[in-house]
Write an enzyme that holds these catalytic residues in place. Structure first.
Site, mmCIF file in Angstrom:
data_model
loop_
_atom_site.group_PDB
_atom_site.id
_atom_site.type_symbol
_atom_site.label_atom_id
_atom_site.label_comp_id
_atom_site.label_asym_id
_atom_site.label_seq_id
_atom_site.Cartn_x
_atom_site.Cartn_y
_atom_site.Cartn_z
ATOM 1 N N GLY A 155 48.159 77.697 45.194
ATOM 2 C CA GLY A 155 48.153 78.759 46.183
ATOM 3 C C GLY A 155 49.552 79.259 46.499
ATOM 4 O O GLY A 155 49.759 80.452 46.732
ATOM 5 N N THR A 156 50.520 78.351 46.515
ATOM 6 C CA THR A 156 51.898 78.739 46.816
ATOM 7 C C THR A 156 52.427 79.717 45.772
ATOM 8 O O THR A 156 53.061 80.725 46.109
ATOM 9 C CB THR A 156 52.804 77.497 46.885
ATOM 10 O OG1 THR A 156 52.384 76.670 47.980
ATOM 11 C CG2 THR A 156 54.261 77.879 47.082
ATOM 12 N N ASN A 189 45.031 77.235 58.530
ATOM 13 C CA ASN A 189 44.802 75.896 57.996
ATOM 14 C C ASN A 189 44.779 74.820 59.073
ATOM 15 O O ASN A 189 44.199 73.753 58.872
ATOM 16 C CB ASN A 189 45.875 75.552 56.951
ATOM 17 C CG ASN A 189 47.273 75.844 57.433
ATOM 18 O OD1 ASN A 189 47.591 76.975 57.791
ATOM 19 N ND2 ASN A 189 48.121 74.843 57.446
ATOM 20 N N GLN A 194 42.247 78.565 52.620
ATOM 21 C CA GLN A 194 41.299 77.804 53.433
ATOM 22 C C GLN A 194 39.938 78.469 53.546
ATOM 23 O O GLN A 194 38.957 77.814 53.876
ATOM 24 C CB GLN A 194 41.878 77.583 54.850
ATOM 25 C CG GLN A 194 43.115 76.722 54.893
ATOM 26 C CD GLN A 194 42.878 75.290 54.444
ATOM 27 O OE1 GLN A 194 41.739 74.804 54.408
ATOM 28 N NE2 GLN A 194 43.950 74.590 54.098
ATOM 29 N N HIS A 218 42.385 72.800 44.776
ATOM 30 C CA HIS A 218 42.185 71.489 45.399
ATOM 31 C C HIS A 218 41.675 71.574 46.829
ATOM 32 O O HIS A 218 41.412 70.549 47.457
ATOM 33 C CB HIS A 218 43.466 70.646 45.316
ATOM 34 C CG HIS A 218 44.534 71.003 46.298
ATOM 35 N ND1 HIS A 218 44.820 70.227 47.401
ATOM 36 C CD2 HIS A 218 45.409 72.026 46.320
ATOM 37 C CE1 HIS A 218 45.829 70.764 48.062
ATOM 38 N NE2 HIS A 218 46.204 71.857 47.429
ATOM 39 N N CYS A 277 51.843 70.308 54.455
ATOM 40 C CA CYS A 277 53.126 70.820 53.956
ATOM 41 C C CYS A 277 54.228 70.753 55.004
ATOM 42 O O CYS A 277 55.384 71.024 54.710
ATOM 43 C CB CYS A 277 52.970 72.250 53.463
ATOM 44 S SG CYS A 277 51.855 72.377 52.043
#
Length: 388
Positions: free
Chosen positions: A71-72, A150, A178, A200, A324
């Site tokens: 996602g990043t 999130n 999310q 994930h 994170c």
């Protein structure tokens, strides 16, 4: 000790059906999907199938899906692309409660001369749409708002925000990491230009993500050097993980109704029971539209880290916020932006459920949590003074 895993917004268990789907592509069908021979071609056919499965979950077309590592990467690619295709625009809009993958990127860009506006939220975590309407102008290149937070699960009105961006000639991106797999999404009826997702978070393995790019949206790749993904993301395809993501998206579509009924009911039961049993607590995001699997509860006069350690001793896995940012001792930037009082912010715990969460697990948390809070408050000078 069997764990009770209620930290699914951090990562999820790989579904066994997903694992079985990807297994052959490590040691048996290991061909490069970009190769011309039949051995690679049969892998490419499964990658094509996976792309359609991801697209189907999003209500998109397969050609609008670009596979990434996470996602990043998808977030970074979307923002960088918009700035390249609109080079005369030097303004970026995001929110104060975004994931670090977006916030850090945007803040770093100020050093390159970009102007960044971070839109605030109210006490329930809802986006300040009036502030957004005032902030956007003809210098805005991209607006990036998360679909769902999130930490609190609060859902943003991204469709409305995207329409405002389009009226002003800006591109619109949403970090939907999310949201995908938890709430229905239909990009065919949307004005959103780009959307990020991560495998994930929906029972696929780590190290695979995707970026949706609406057909016709001007785009520049972040990763260059190869023809993969129609030259939109260079690098040999992570075929096994791509195939796994496709299967996970297929299953997410099949379990969508359960996510919004069965999982939601368990989450609400946990939240209501803890609020009834523990005084001086508040739901972060209470009153706002939230994801069906997420509750964030702030317990006054205790430290979240201490709560998590005691829960962990009982085999209960939860979190105090984003994985994170878990290395920081500072209160969550999300809760600070919401104006959560300092006495609550440090004692906030996020429980995030999945389709694997059982009623017995919820019962166990409801039983164990109140005495943990009571014990910690007795150890706290603030708690003892206030509650005596």
């Amino acid at each position: 000790m069997k764990e009770i895993y209620l930290d699914n917004n951090a990562t999820t268990k790989v579904d066994e059906a997903v694992f079985e789907e990807m297994k052959p592509y490590f040691c048996e069908l290991y061909g490069n999907p970009s190769s011309m021979h039949y051995f690679g071609g049969q892998v490419q056919s499964k990658v094509t199938e996976a792309r359609k499965r991801v697209a189907d979950l999003l209500g998109a077309s397969p050609g609008e899906i670009i596979f990434t590592a996470c996602g990043t990467e998808s977030d970074n690619t979307a923002i960088r692309s918009a700035l390249e295709v609109l080079p005369d625009r030097r303004h970026i809009i995001t929110s104060r409660v975004e994931h670090p993958a977006v916030l850090t990127q945007c803040r770093n860009l100020t050093a390159k001369g970009y102007r960044v506006t971070e839109i605030g939220v109210d006490g329930a975590g809802r986006l300040d749409m009036d502030e957004y309407r005032k902030a956007i102008d003809d210098d805005t290149a991209i607006v990036s708002f998360m679909w769902a937070n999130n930490e609190t699960g609060v859902i943003f009105p991204v469709e409305e925000a995207a329409a405002i961006a389009k009226k002003n000639g800006a591109q619109f991106h949403t970090d939907a990491v999310q949201a995908v797999g938890k709430i229905p999404i239909n990009m065919a009826e949307s004005k959103i230009d780009m959307l990020s997702l991560s495998g994930h978070k929906l029972h696929a393995p780590k190290g695979i993500g995707a970026l949706y790019v609406r057909k016709g949206t001007p785009f520049r790749p972040l990763m260059v050097g190869g023809h993969q993904e129609k030259s939109r993301r260079a690098g040999t395809e992570n075929a096994a993980a791509i195939i796994a993501l496709g299967k996970a998206c297929q299953l997410a579509g099949e379990f969508m109704e359960a996510e919004n009924t069965t999982v939601k009911a368990k989450c609400e039961r946990l939240e209501n029971a803890l609020m009834a049993a523990v005084p001086h607590a508040r739901v972060n995001g209470g009153g706002a539209d939230r994801l069906p699997n997420t509750t964030s509860i702030a317990f006054e006069f205790v430290e979240g880290e201490a709560i998590l350690l005691l829960l962990s001793e009982l085999g209960i896995c939860a979190s105090s916020g984003s994985a994170c940012t878990s290395g920081s001792l500072e209160p969550s930037h999300v809760l600070r932006a919401m104006g959560v009082p300092f006495t609550c912010a440090h004692g906030s715990i996020r429980f995030s459920l999945s389709r694997y969460t059982t009623d017995a697990e919820i019962d166990a948390v409801i039983k164990e949590m109140p005495p943990i809070i009571a014990r910690l408050r007795q150890m706290s000078p603030f708690g003892r003074e206030f509650l005596k």
